[in-house]
Design an enzyme around this catalytic site. Sequence first.
Site, PDB file in Angstrom:
ATOM      1  N   HIS A  82      13.228  47.387 -10.994  1.00 30.76           N
ATOM      2  CA  HIS A  82      14.099  46.328 -10.482  1.00 30.76           C
ATOM      3  C   HIS A  82      15.538  46.666 -10.832  1.00 30.76           C
ATOM      4  O   HIS A  82      15.845  47.041 -11.961  1.00 30.76           O
ATOM      5  CB  HIS A  82      13.722  44.978 -11.115  1.00 30.76           C
ATOM      6  CG  HIS A  82      14.646  43.872 -10.689  1.00 30.76           C
ATOM      7  ND1 HIS A  82      14.513  43.232  -9.482  1.00 30.76           N
ATOM      8  CD2 HIS A  82      15.730  43.319 -11.298  1.00 30.76           C
ATOM      9  CE1 HIS A  82      15.471  42.320  -9.361  1.00 30.76           C
ATOM     10  NE2 HIS A  82      16.226  42.362 -10.451  1.00 30.76           N
ATOM     11  N   ASP A 161      12.251  29.695  -8.949  1.00 32.47           N
ATOM     12  CA  ASP A 161      13.485  30.492  -8.963  1.00 32.47           C
ATOM     13  C   ASP A 161      14.247  30.330  -7.658  1.00 32.47           C
ATOM     14  O   ASP A 161      15.481  30.282  -7.666  1.00 32.47           O
ATOM     15  CB  ASP A 161      13.178  31.969  -9.217  1.00 32.47           C
ATOM     16  CG  ASP A 161      14.461  32.786  -9.225  1.00 32.47           C
ATOM     17  OD1 ASP A 161      15.305  32.530 -10.101  1.00 32.47           O
ATOM     18  OD2 ASP A 161      14.645  33.624  -8.335  1.00 32.47           O
ATOM     19  N   ARG A 168      21.968  26.970  -8.516  1.00 33.12           N
ATOM     20  CA  ARG A 168      22.947  27.638  -9.399  1.00 33.12           C
ATOM     21  C   ARG A 168      24.115  28.185  -8.582  1.00 33.12           C
ATOM     22  O   ARG A 168      25.277  28.125  -9.004  1.00 33.12           O
ATOM     23  CB  ARG A 168      22.260  28.782 -10.157  1.00 33.12           C
ATOM     24  CG  ARG A 168      21.339  28.298 -11.265  1.00 33.12           C
ATOM     25  CD  ARG A 168      20.441  29.427 -11.756  1.00 33.12           C
ATOM     26  NE  ARG A 168      21.195  30.555 -12.253  1.00 33.12           N
ATOM     27  CZ  ARG A 168      20.728  31.805 -12.293  1.00 33.12           C
ATOM     28  NH1 ARG A 168      19.521  32.095 -11.856  1.00 33.12           N
ATOM     29  NH2 ARG A 168      21.475  32.770 -12.778  1.00 33.12           N
ATOM     30  N   SER A 183      15.349  34.223 -14.404  1.00 28.68           N
ATOM     31  CA  SER A 183      15.254  34.361 -12.956  1.00 28.68           C
ATOM     32  C   SER A 183      14.682  35.732 -12.595  1.00 28.68           C
ATOM     33  O   SER A 183      13.726  35.851 -11.809  1.00 28.68           O
ATOM     34  CB  SER A 183      16.658  34.178 -12.356  1.00 28.68           C
ATOM     35  OG  SER A 183      16.725  34.627 -11.044  1.00 28.68           O
ATOM     36  N   LYS A 187      10.354  36.399 -11.720  1.00 27.92           N
ATOM     37  CA  LYS A 187       9.892  37.008 -10.450  1.00 27.92           C
ATOM     38  C   LYS A 187       9.128  38.304 -10.713  1.00 27.92           C
ATOM     39  O   LYS A 187       8.088  38.542 -10.122  1.00 27.92           O
ATOM     40  CB  LYS A 187      11.091  37.334  -9.552  1.00 27.92           C
ATOM     41  CG  LYS A 187      11.755  36.126  -8.933  1.00 27.92           C
ATOM     42  CD  LYS A 187      12.742  36.544  -7.859  1.00 27.92           C
ATOM     43  CE  LYS A 187      14.001  37.166  -8.401  1.00 27.92           C
ATOM     44  NZ  LYS A 187      15.103  36.279  -8.732  1.00 27.92           N
TER      45      LYS A 187
END
Length: 433
Positions: A82, A161, A168, A183, A187
């Site tokens: 990621h 999220d 947000r 967050s 995920k």
Amino acid sequence: MHITDIIRKKRDGGKLSAEEIRYFVEAYTKGDIPDYQMSALLMAICIKGMDAEETAELTFAIRDSGDRVDLSAIEGMKVDKHSTGGVGDKTTLVVVPIVAACGLKVAKMSGRGLGHTGGTIDKLESISGFRTTLGADEFFRIVNTTGAAVIGQSGNLAPADKKLYALRDVTGTVENHSLIVSSIMGKKLASGADGIVLDVKVGSGSFNKTPEAARKLAEAMVAIGKAAGKPTAALLTDMDVPLGRAIGNAIEVKEAVETLRGKGEPDLVALCTELAALMLHIGGKGAVDECRTMAKTALENGTAFRALLDMVRAQGGDTECLTDLSRLPSAAISVEVAAPADGYIVAMDAAGYGRASLVLGAGRERKEDAVDHAAGIYVSKKTGEWVNKGDTIAVLYTNKGSAVAEAREIVLASTVLGSERPSPAPTVQGVVL
Ligand code: URA
């Protein structure tokens, strides 16, 4: 339990219990807490902070708020990567095939681009026929047979999220360490991989503006991944300068293919090699040094490129777009941006280049916008390079002639010239294992 008590407790600097955190995440996801109360709580969290235990509880509550992907139908260890989001970041297109070529499985769910950062799914969709939505059985079958598949995120993955992030975004509460950690990791943990490698960006194109903030984020995410029982590691990497030379969709696929065919830019090759080495390492393939050698070999001997072709073919994509890059989408308009003076490029605003690419049509301002796969930027000169007045510093590609003047202005404003040769930061700046 009452949300007003939880808001007051955090407002006064209290520590929220696991039950309180689970309660507000579940109730907000179901629609039982209105946005105005959740906004107050998010702001209280931003101002008063959360400790490591609260952050971990928030992460696990987000993970558990929807489907948790079960990858057990795929044989062997599955590793995921990621990136916290960058400009010109096509690493997934290079790293996933390298790792698959070295014998590990990658069953990856990726996102679309938003704002100045691109998304892997948009890039892959510039390959004619490539399907980014697959049923679970087909997804598992492709990973089992080719070693890798990349699809879009399932609709019900970490729904908490999705709601929290949207709120947000409009309440000035994105930039909080605990909210960012929970967050991203909520995920990732719901996506079902056995191990996770994080690419935490630092610099002008990242939300981490300082190395200290990036390291703190990386350390917290690695600790939470491990606490959830998954081998997790992170690289801290430069995002002051766009990665490689291409920004956009088809243009990034082209650069990824050139990289897999041995003609990659040094920064991109270095980052992809390190990411692949870490993925192989946490996937049990050996010490980091051995894994780095494996990754380099797969890149150099063509097996990684063949792994990309296998994955693209299995997902319905036209592999001739990759063996003959002129078949990828190309823009009707290309315009060179000339250097306004002699000098070294002493700094770049990577986010600015990302915004210019968005203006040209390669990105999206809102989730529902379409992208132009042919649009983008080729960055001819980067930080540390010398230019003479009139030299091309970038080439803009678009189908929207009206966008050229604005994109050119942004590129020029995002490129600082000076007389002293700077020493650009290394691409890989640290590792958290
Ligand atoms: N990326 C995410 O997924 N979440 C954040 O909060 C920030 C970046």
